[in-house]
Design a protein around this motif. Sequence first.
Motif, mmCIF file in Angstrom:
data_model
loop_
_atom_site.group_PDB
_atom_site.id
_atom_site.type_symbol
_atom_site.label_atom_id
_atom_site.label_comp_id
_atom_site.label_asym_id
_atom_site.label_seq_id
_atom_site.Cartn_x
_atom_site.Cartn_y
_atom_site.Cartn_z
ATOM 1 N N UNK A 1 0.810 -1.228 0.000
ATOM 2 C CA UNK A 1 0.000 0.000 0.000
ATOM 3 C C UNK A 1 0.838 1.272 0.000
ATOM 4 N N UNK A 2 2.175 1.128 0.016
ATOM 5 C CA UNK A 2 3.031 2.307 -0.025
ATOM 6 C C UNK A 2 3.106 3.066 1.276
ATOM 7 N N UNK A 3 2.670 2.447 2.396
ATOM 8 C CA UNK A 3 2.696 3.121 3.699
ATOM 9 C C UNK A 3 3.556 2.315 4.670
ATOM 10 N N UNK A 4 4.603 2.946 5.152
ATOM 11 C CA UNK A 4 5.547 2.300 6.063
ATOM 12 C C UNK A 4 4.998 2.457 7.487
ATOM 13 N N UNK A 5 4.237 1.453 7.908
ATOM 14 C CA UNK A 5 3.638 1.478 9.243
ATOM 15 C C UNK A 5 4.173 0.356 10.121
ATOM 16 N N UNK A 6 3.356 -0.046 11.074
ATOM 17 C CA UNK A 6 3.780 -1.021 12.082
ATOM 18 C C UNK A 6 4.188 -2.355 11.476
ATOM 19 N N UNK A 7 3.387 -2.895 10.561
ATOM 20 C CA UNK A 7 3.675 -4.203 9.989
ATOM 21 C C UNK A 7 4.939 -4.176 9.131
ATOM 22 N N UNK A 8 5.079 -3.119 8.320
ATOM 23 C CA UNK A 8 6.282 -3.001 7.492
ATOM 24 C C UNK A 8 7.512 -2.819 8.369
ATOM 25 N N UNK A 9 7.369 -2.026 9.421
ATOM 26 C CA UNK A 9 8.466 -1.797 10.362
ATOM 27 C C UNK A 9 8.913 -3.120 10.987
ATOM 28 N N UNK A 10 7.947 -3.923 11.407
ATOM 29 C CA UNK A 10 8.273 -5.210 12.007
ATOM 30 C C UNK A 10 8.924 -6.153 11.006
ATOM 31 N N UNK A 11 8.443 -6.145 9.756
ATOM 32 C CA UNK A 11 9.008 -7.010 8.727
ATOM 33 C C UNK A 11 10.446 -6.616 8.416
ATOM 34 N N UNK A 12 10.710 -5.311 8.389
ATOM 35 C CA UNK A 12 12.084 -4.840 8.151
ATOM 36 C C UNK A 12 13.005 -5.312 9.265
ATOM 37 N N UNK A 13 12.566 -5.191 10.516
ATOM 38 C CA UNK A 13 13.395 -5.631 11.642
ATOM 39 C C UNK A 13 13.658 -7.133 11.584
ATOM 40 N N UNK A 14 12.640 -7.904 11.241
ATOM 41 C CA UNK A 14 12.822 -9.353 11.129
ATOM 42 C C UNK A 14 13.843 -9.675 10.037
ATOM 43 N N UNK A 15 13.748 -8.976 8.920
ATOM 44 C CA UNK A 15 14.687 -9.203 7.822
ATOM 45 C C UNK A 15 16.105 -8.838 8.250
ATOM 46 N N UNK A 16 16.243 -7.689 8.910
ATOM 47 C CA UNK A 16 17.568 -7.269 9.372
ATOM 48 C C UNK A 16 18.155 -8.279 10.350
ATOM 49 N N UNK A 17 17.313 -8.774 11.233
ATOM 50 C CA UNK A 17 17.772 -9.737 12.238
ATOM 51 C C UNK A 17 18.252 -11.029 11.567
ATOM 52 N N UNK A 18 17.529 -11.487 10.559
ATOM 53 C CA UNK A 18 17.882 -12.745 9.901
ATOM 54 C C UNK A 18 19.073 -12.618 8.961
ATOM 55 N N UNK A 19 19.474 -11.383 8.646
ATOM 56 C CA UNK A 19 20.609 -11.174 7.753
ATOM 57 C C UNK A 19 21.783 -10.505 8.475
ATOM 58 N N UNK A 20 21.786 -10.576 9.814
ATOM 59 C CA UNK A 20 22.890 -10.041 10.627
ATOM 60 C C UNK A 20 23.170 -8.570 10.341
#
Length: 277
Positions: free
Chosen positions: A110-129
């Motif tokens: 939807x082009x809106x960086x909200x809570x769910x997108x924020x959480x997904x980014x953190x999960x991705x960062x965590x899994x890629x060190x």
Amino acid sequence: MAQNNTHRAFGRAITPVGTTGRALRNTGGAAVLGTVVIGSALLAGPAQAAPAVSPAAPTISAQTAAPATPAPAHAGSAFGTEKLRWGSQGASVEQLQTALNEHGTSLDVDGKFGKLTHGAVKDFQRSHDLQVDGVVGPETKGALNGGGATASGGGTSAPAPASSSSSSGQAIVDAARSQIGASYSWGTSKPGVSFDCSGLSSFAYAQAGIDLPRTSSQQEAAGTTISKSEAQPGDLVVWPGHLGIYAGGDTVIDAGRTPGAVTERTIWGNPTFVTFR
């Protein structure tokens, strides 16, 4: 009498050839002798000459044809050139959400960086060190793009466009200042009436086109912690359980429980600073 006139007219018609030539040309190339037309083609003037043949139009060879319009240069790297974080919006966020979905999430694009997108980014960062801050900078973009280099490299890459963070920051400060005098009321965000601390920051950021999460703890977690020397007007000044908007120098605009209103005052204690730039 009529016969004499006819005889004289006939006598005048048989003039020397040179004179007749001039007479013929003056009458369109034909002389009338009684009722007999002396062949006009015999003394035809230039006007009746066969027209010259026009030269053939030059043939355009393939080498002289206009070159095809070249394809436009690549517009830039995926997700744009600026950092993406909570509150960002637009096509770059849509591309980010699509890339995250390709890595196993199920976000609405939807082009809106909200809570769910924020959480997904953190999960991705965590899994890629990567640094787990929820901010999509060069390293996170590179990992999402398959590990390509983004932050550094040869000197031939074009510089990123100038940031508009200073103008956005001033818009945030101006919006907060416009509410000075409104009363403090926990859990509210009513322009011209009342705010709590995070209600004021949410309102001010929204005027600059940035959506913040609602509570002070969520806002602190969504941004990036910086030092005071790095802070710019519009950043957040954060204390335990409270926050305000940095106005520059040593001042903050906040909706405080103690004064019971939105005020601009001197920063106290040892707060941390959080940015969404």
